[in-house]
Design a protein around this motif. Structure first.
Motif, short mmCIF file in Angstrom:
data_model
loop_
_atom_site.label_atom_id
_atom_site.label_comp_id
_atom_site.label_asym_id
_atom_site.label_seq_id
_atom_site.Cartn_x
_atom_site.Cartn_y
_atom_site.Cartn_z
N GLY A 124 -64.24 51.47 -3.32
CA GLY A 124 -63.41 50.25 -2.89
C GLY A 124 -62.87 49.49 -3.47
N ASN A 125 -62.24 49.20 -4.85
CA ASN A 125 -60.70 49.24 -5.64
C ASN A 125 -60.19 50.26 -6.15
N SER A 126 -59.01 49.64 -6.68
CA SER A 126 -58.16 50.18 -6.68
C SER A 126 -57.60 50.09 -8.11
N ILE A 127 -57.12 50.23 -8.99
CA ILE A 127 -56.16 49.95 -10.35
C ILE A 127 -54.77 50.67 -9.84
N PHE A 128 -53.50 50.07 -9.49
CA PHE A 128 -52.34 50.73 -9.26
C PHE A 128 -51.26 50.50 -10.97
N ILE A 129 -51.22 51.76 -11.25
CA ILE A 129 -50.14 51.94 -12.28
C ILE A 129 -48.91 52.33 -11.74
N PHE A 130 -47.99 51.95 -12.11
CA PHE A 130 -46.86 51.73 -12.42
C PHE A 130 -45.79 52.22 -13.27
N ASP A 131 -44.79 53.87 -13.43
CA ASP A 131 -44.13 53.66 -14.07
C ASP A 131 -43.20 53.93 -13.77
N VAL A 132 -42.09 53.01 -14.64
CA VAL A 132 -40.93 52.35 -13.81
C VAL A 132 -40.31 51.80 -15.82
N ALA A 133 -38.78 52.78 -15.68
CA ALA A 133 -37.80 52.39 -16.55
C ALA A 133 -38.97 52.50 -18.42
N GLY A 134 -39.64 53.57 -18.11
CA GLY A 134 -39.87 53.24 -19.91
C GLY A 134 -41.46 52.61 -19.55
N LEU A 135 -41.53 52.43 -18.64
CA LEU A 135 -42.62 51.06 -19.23
C LEU A 135 -44.04 51.55 -18.00
N CYS A 136 -45.27 51.50 -18.40
CA CYS A 136 -46.45 51.31 -17.76
C CYS A 136 -47.50 50.29 -17.46
N ILE A 137 -47.20 50.33 -16.36
CA ILE A 137 -47.41 48.77 -16.04
C ILE A 137 -48.25 48.66 -15.15
N GLY A 138 -50.41 48.19 -15.20
CA GLY A 138 -50.99 48.56 -14.77
C GLY A 138 -51.75 47.06 -14.35
N HIS A 139 -51.69 46.90 -12.96
CA HIS A 139 -52.55 45.84 -11.72
C HIS A 139 -53.98 46.23 -11.90
N LEU A 140 -55.17 45.34 -11.78
CA LEU A 140 -56.37 45.72 -12.61
C LEU A 140 -56.85 45.77 -10.73
#
Length: 261
Positions: A143-159
């Motif tokens: 029912g939830n998603s952790i979204f992950i953003f790969d950008v500019a050599g960084l890996c950013i997660g939103h829980l």
């Protein structure tokens, strides 16, 4: 005399509206369409702006802008994509701005997990499904998603609205995170001590708290995390980061939510 008249006529011609290529910068700006233009970033930089609650603007070097946990507030912009989670109406909307080209829901309305893996400009967006509590219905799988953003050599997660600790399977799908946005309310999502265990397993360099309700919650969080994270509190809602400016030790970065209006 004739030479003076010719010179005066030439000057008036230059000053006449629409004549020649001489136009003041102020006039050009006044005549142009009003719009919000993303600030230029270096190729290795990402700009993060905390809008409030669980919503951030993630802006890439190419000017791509993503808003997380979008419930109708995009911080005054029309983003290229938004992500949403279903736990509460403060994390999603059934009526997103039709100008937004990519609306990514963190759950499948038809049941079962949802899978996102797409590239928009210079940002790759993917998700890892987790469960949520469903009241009388009990635990709701995926029912939830952790979204992950790969950008500019960084890996950013939103829980998102994470309700449980992560399994080895979750951690394998998430991979390495440089930056993570984490809900720290301590009740609606998870107890802060349990969320600390999640953060230890993720091993991100920068942890940005979200989904909290006042200074008391933040103070309790910092006392819980002070042994494991260096604290930085910023009066600004914005931070520009790159893989070259990540802190040498884990840091809890508190951003001040942008004021509306």
């Amino acid at each position: 005399m004739l030479l003076r008249l010719a010179a005066a006529f030439a000057l008036l011609t230059m000053l006449a509206p629409g004549a020649g290529a001489v136009t003041s910068d102020c006039l050009a700006m006044a005549q142009s369409e009003a719009r919000i233009v993303p600030a230029a970033l270096a190729p290795d930089q990402v700009k993060l702006t905390y809008i409030g609650h669980s919503s951030f603007i993630i802006e890439s070097p190419a000017g791509i802008r993503i808003v997380t946990d979008y419930s109708g507030n995009a911080g005054g912009i029309v983003p290229d994509a938004v992500t949403m989670n279903r736990a509460h109406s403060t994390h999603f909307t059934d009526y997103p701005d039709p100008a937004i080209e990519n609306v990514l829901r963190g759950w499948n309305p038809d049941g079962g997990p949802v899978a996102h893996d797409l590239t928009i400009g210079d940002i790759r967006i993917r998700n890892v499904p987790t469960d949520i509590r469903g009241g009388m219905a009990g635990r709701i799988p995926d029912g939830n998603s952790i979204f992950i953003f790969d950008v500019a050599g960084l890996c950013i997660g939103h829980l998102g609205h994470l309700h449980h600790e992560l399994s080895p399977g979750h951690l394998a799908m998430i991979g390495r995170l440089d930056i993570v946005m984490v809900p720290v309310d301590g009740g609606y999502t998870m107890a802060q001590v349990s969320m600390l265990e999640v953060l230890k397993s993720l091993k991100a360099s920068i942890v940005i708290p979200m989904h909290y309700f006042g200074a008391t919650t933040l103070a309790r969080l910092t006392s819980t995390m002070e042994e494991n994270f260096k604290l930085e509190t910023s009066a600004s809602p914005e931070r520009i980061v790159s893989q070259y400016t990540l802190p040498p030790e884990p840091m809890l970065l508190v951003l001040t939510a942008r004021k509306s209006g």
